[in-house]
Design an enzyme around this catalytic site. Sequence first.
Site, mmCIF file in Angstrom:
data_model
loop_
_atom_site.group_PDB
_atom_site.id
_atom_site.type_symbol
_atom_site.label_atom_id
_atom_site.label_comp_id
_atom_site.label_asym_id
_atom_site.label_seq_id
_atom_site.Cartn_x
_atom_site.Cartn_y
_atom_site.Cartn_z
ATOM 1 C CE LYS A 47 1.973 7.835 1.618
ATOM 2 N NZ LYS A 47 2.418 8.877 0.696
ATOM 3 C CB SER A 91 -1.914 1.401 0.051
ATOM 4 O OG SER A 91 -3.169 2.052 0.129
#
Length: 419
Positions: free
Chosen positions: A54, A312
């Site tokens: 992110k 992720s």
Amino acid sequence: MENYVTKTEIEKAYQVLKPIVKQTPLEKDLYLSKKYNCNVYLKREDLQWVRSFKLRGAYYAISQLSKEQMKQGVTCASAGNHAQGVAYTCATLAIPATIFMPTTTPAQKISQVEFFGGEMVKVVLTGDTFDESAFAASAFSKEKGSVFIHPFDDPAIIAGQGTVGVEINSDLDKAGIKADYLLAAVGGGGLISGLLSYFKETSPTTKVIGVEPSGAASMELSLAQGSVTTLSEIDKFVDGAAVGKVGQLNYQHCKKWIYKMISVEEGAVCSTILDLYTKQAIVAEPAGALSVAALEVMKGELVGKTVVCVISGGNNDINRMQEIEERSLLFEGLKHYFLVNFPQRPGALKEFVNVVLGPNDDITKFEYTKKVNRGSGPVIIGILLKEKSDAVELEERVRNFDSSYLSINKNPMLYTLLV
């Protein structure tokens, strides 16, 4: 009008981010490769500076603001990882930020946001879900005149997340490898949109697959309905992907290019987290483990193929491990809870142990729900099996002990109330 992020835009973002983010490794995983009889590579975004991809989208989107916009400050909503990316960026660029997070966000993610943001960031906890938090953040942004940094439904965010694909493709090219499948988690859809855009132009034969938790499969539902559709309720366990409504731009990318969506049960995600930790010493958060959990669903298609899974994120709160282990055991069919009427007399427990338990079974919980002055009373019993196949015979023996027993595992509301 439909707009798509291009390879050129992603490569522009890559040049901006190159000195900022860590180029995370793409590692062949011997354990998973052997387990599924294929070549599995893990893109380790859990090793990013904020332990998640992110940072890429957040930094790139904020870096594209004008000086005047930066002075006004930024606002965002996040279940954790986007917030950390915004906090890291704002501390680096000296931009004030107000970050809205759901009240259900794990404490570890909140403390990390405060750590990365320092004096430049204020955290506001509101709402039970990301969507409720995002609504509050958007209203605050309009009132204060700050720039709202959307976590996924924004071209700059998608371009930043797409730089994960630039690195994957570069490493594969250096090794002379083409990926047959590329799997990544889908929450709102920022990462998968960037990967779809980049691989469509650089490796069109690679099948890009999105993975969602079954309790929050909002992209799968939207694609089935033919438009962005809001889930009526979500399971918040996989907090990094617990999004009730995907982005419109993200939906468009998936509708145009996605090979398929896979939903994975939360219990399977828990088993994968434990497997990654015990077998490979990888600390993955629930959303970070989604892509690897999907390999079990796809195993019939994987033999002899080259598969890339994006880990992720690695922001897992150690305090959640007990819950993760519990969910895994329930999913694997190894832990069973029963509500049984127990005779209130000496030797009743010994009788239960001798008659009901198998040689490899273990009692993990034994609790009277209510002691009364009568011949029997309800007891909650938790039993851990060594083999899943023993469950049928165990339940039959419990039934013989008390024909009016209840299987708590089969009743989520009863489980929540009693266990």
